[in-house]
Scaffold this active site. Sequence first.
Site, PDB file in Angstrom:
ATOM      1  N   ASP A 176       0.798  -1.058   0.016  1.00  0.00           N
ATOM      2  CA  ASP A 176       0.035   0.273  -0.110  1.00  0.00           C
ATOM      3  C   ASP A 176       0.899   1.229  -0.037  1.00  0.00           C
ATOM      4  OD1 ASP A 176      -2.226  -1.355  -0.114  1.00  0.00           O
ATOM      5  OD2 ASP A 176      -3.296  -0.582   1.720  1.00  0.00           O
ATOM      6  N   ASN A 196      -5.004  -2.064  -4.406  1.00  0.00           N
ATOM      7  CA  ASN A 196      -6.124  -2.176  -3.641  1.00  0.00           C
ATOM      8  C   ASN A 196      -6.231  -1.187  -2.217  1.00  0.00           C
ATOM      9  OD1 ASN A 196      -8.824  -3.071  -2.684  1.00  0.00           O
ATOM     10  ND2 ASN A 196      -8.170  -4.977  -2.006  1.00  0.00           N
ATOM     11  N   ARG A 224     -15.185  -1.022  -4.246  1.00  0.00           N
ATOM     12  CA  ARG A 224     -15.217  -0.175  -2.787  1.00  0.00           C
ATOM     13  C   ARG A 224     -15.536   1.017  -3.079  1.00  0.00           C
ATOM     14  NH1 ARG A 224      -9.438  -1.268  -0.096  1.00  0.00           N
ATOM     15  NH2 ARG A 224     -10.562  -0.435   1.687  1.00  0.00           N
ATOM     16  N   ASP A 253     -10.510  -2.636  12.498  1.00  0.00           N
ATOM     17  CA  ASP A 253      -9.570  -3.525  11.861  1.00  0.00           C
ATOM     18  C   ASP A 253      -8.965  -4.624  12.830  1.00  0.00           C
ATOM     19  OD1 ASP A 253      -9.774  -2.016   9.361  1.00  0.00           O
ATOM     20  OD2 ASP A 253      -7.609  -1.433   9.394  1.00  0.00           O
ATOM     21  N   GLU A 255     -11.155  -4.613   2.257  1.00  0.00           N
ATOM     22  CA  GLU A 255     -10.215  -5.445   1.282  1.00  0.00           C
ATOM     23  C   GLU A 255     -11.186  -6.418   0.870  1.00  0.00           C
ATOM     24  OE1 GLU A 255      -9.001  -3.892   3.665  1.00  0.00           O
ATOM     25  OE2 GLU A 255      -7.079  -3.238   3.338  1.00  0.00           O
ATOM     26  N   HIS A 257      -4.946  -9.014   3.750  1.00  0.00           N
ATOM     27  CA  HIS A 257      -3.912  -9.193   4.788  1.00  0.00           C
ATOM     28  C   HIS A 257      -4.374  -9.540   6.191  1.00  0.00           C
ATOM     29  CE1 HIS A 257      -4.126  -4.748   5.826  1.00  0.00           C
ATOM     30  NE2 HIS A 257      -5.132  -4.986   5.020  1.00  0.00           N
ATOM     31  N   ARG A 258      -5.410  -8.957   6.578  1.00  0.00           N
ATOM     32  CA  ARG A 258      -5.927  -9.137   8.008  1.00  0.00           C
ATOM     33  C   ARG A 258      -6.597 -10.721   8.073  1.00  0.00           C
ATOM     34  NH1 ARG A 258      -4.078  -5.119  10.204  1.00  0.00           N
ATOM     35  NH2 ARG A 258      -4.329  -3.079   9.308  1.00  0.00           N
ATOM     36  N   LYS A 306       0.486  -6.357   1.869  1.00  0.00           N
ATOM     37  CA  LYS A 306      -0.268  -5.067   1.970  1.00  0.00           C
ATOM     38  C   LYS A 306       0.272  -4.234   3.048  1.00  0.00           C
ATOM     39  CE  LYS A 306      -4.848  -3.669   0.723  1.00  0.00           C
ATOM     40  NZ  LYS A 306      -4.983  -2.290   1.435  1.00  0.00           N
TER      41      LYS A 306
END
Length: 672
Positions: free
Chosen positions: A52, A94, A124, A330, A358, A404-405, A432
């Site tokens: 990112d 993204n 998004r 998050d 995401e 990623h999360r 990311k």
Amino acid sequence: MFSTPFLDLPPLVAAAGTVQLPGSKSISNRVLLLAALASGTTTVHDLLDSDDTRVMLDALVQLGCGVRRDGGTTRIEGLGGQLGVASAALFLGNAGTAMRPLTAALALLGGEFELSGVPRMHERPIGDLVDALTQFGCRIDYLGNPGFPPLLIHPVDHGALALDTPIRVRGDVSSQFLTALLLALPIAATRDIVIEVMGELISKPYIEITLNLLARFGIVVRRDGWERFTIPAGSRYRSPGDIHVEADASSASYFIALGAIATSAATPSGVVTPLRIEGVGADSIQGDIRFVEAARQMGADITSGANWLEARRGAWPLKAIDLDANHIPDAAMTLAIMALYADGPSTLRNIASWRVKETDRIDAMANELQKLGATVETGPDFIRIHPLPPSAWRAASIHTYDDHRVAMCFSLAAFNPDRIAVRILDPRCVAKTFPDYFETLFSVVRAAEVPVICIDGPTASGKGTLAVEVAYRLGYHYLDSGSLYRVTGLAMRRNGLTPEPSCEAQIADMARSLPLSFIEGKVMLAEEDVTDAIRSEAAGMDASRVSALPAVREALSALQKSFQRLPGLVADGRDMGTVIFPDAPLKIYLTASAAHRAERRYKQLISKGISTTLDGLRADLEARDARDSSRSVAPLKPAQDARRLDNSSLSIEQSVDQVLAWWQQTQPFKEA
Ligand code: C5P
């Protein structure tokens, strides 16, 4: 970074040590944009290096901004309100933290700009931001679906901007719309500019980060509650000179949870140490630092200083939680995994924003938690997770949705009481925000057993080639045990010794303290690259001779075992399955006919310009096999539980596929 199609996490049992986390994504991308808008040079310390931030840096360079990376610092030459180009097509991957603020900034700076991203970026929403900017007098067209990127931004007429009327923006879909306006509107602030938020503002802590960083760049925004923000007339971005990026508080959530879930690993002296996180702590300006409160509510034992945190297991099982998680959207994903280890169902509420991240994170988390065996309920803006008791866990391949999360938080499922491995698909997606997430995790956790695949067999059977490729496909470490004997043989000659029993003790002493390292595929003896020197036929013969000395084998044993590190090891040699890793879950005994092996070695040597004869080679390798098989210690022979693979008529690819297929059989994963 792991770029393999999947990464298998063996069952994990304990954690202790210190982690230094990468910089915050939210702070990094805001700082980069502010530094670009400001006049003068900004030196950014500890900037996050991830997908990112790279997207943002690339965009700024395309816009004419000077960027220089120098070790841990990044120097940004600000544009001072003047873009270096009149038009550009920017690809923003993204990265919402690049798309939203750049849209607002470019709409006000003037020029013709196309902004696009990956397909998910085009799903998004950005309509509320575009509406706000359009009302203000900016000109933006949708190139695809109305309300979503890609966008085409046209030059702006500053004289036509509606400076007198408040700019209205919705605050209940993504706080990034308001952040984008706050970051960009000072460009046009010849008068006071007022922003009014419609609807309940979500993720308020992210707005606090924005206001805090604007202040560092000389712009003090007046705030009335969370509904009205005023950018004072004459605001100018001024570089603070140097700015430090704190470590990412959302990334810290995985390690706080790790401390709360894992039992501490005792140090060799018996002292039990907690998990320590450095770079972010109680003084953080990031909203996700409040994850600490939520984790404490679940029973985690956390202590903190200005820029560090320590986490240990407190209550166990963890305590179920019912939380409005709007302020930590998050990090709350991490709570969803902690909930598996709780004493009752946990509910995370007011998280509708998960659906426009995401991926649709409510659906994603529910799907994957269910694969593990959990009962999960969801609604438009909540998720409820029932804990998983022992014996209820199922082996799962976790789909990560390029998020990623999802990848990072599901790694915590490897602490399940059923000692079941967890497969993370597409582990690369962590790049990311945290490219080295798994390496960092592996540096502080202990597995019940680190898996080893042994590939033994005679000289020139192709073990090395096969083992390297299998290791590569699985993201495992690789041990070329033959090279240890080869280096020992080389060092022996250099010290004027001979491979005789009379020198055995001296050679063994030398072997025990070889200054040996493996760097990027090279074999280094102290400072010297000996990769080629140890590959000669003479070095192979010497290796075979020193390897017949029991004291030498003993001396190299600990070094070989030290390669057994997470996430796993592929070891090739003669006695990997019989002596060094007798408990390995998969052992291969690789053979090929002597004629085939001699021919392969012949081609190899000729291609390197070394002259040799086929007959001579065959005689040599048969002599070496005979010595390796007949020596008294660790003779070359298949382990009882080894699978034999004759690759005389197989391609490398076929052999690799066969080994991976056998490996798959020893693994519990069912593709869901
Ligand atoms: O596999 P490579 O040809 O590099 O090994 C060189 C020599 O080292 C072998 O011929 C064998 O004698 C010895 N070796 C061993 N045990 C191992 C690996 C190699 O005895 N695990």
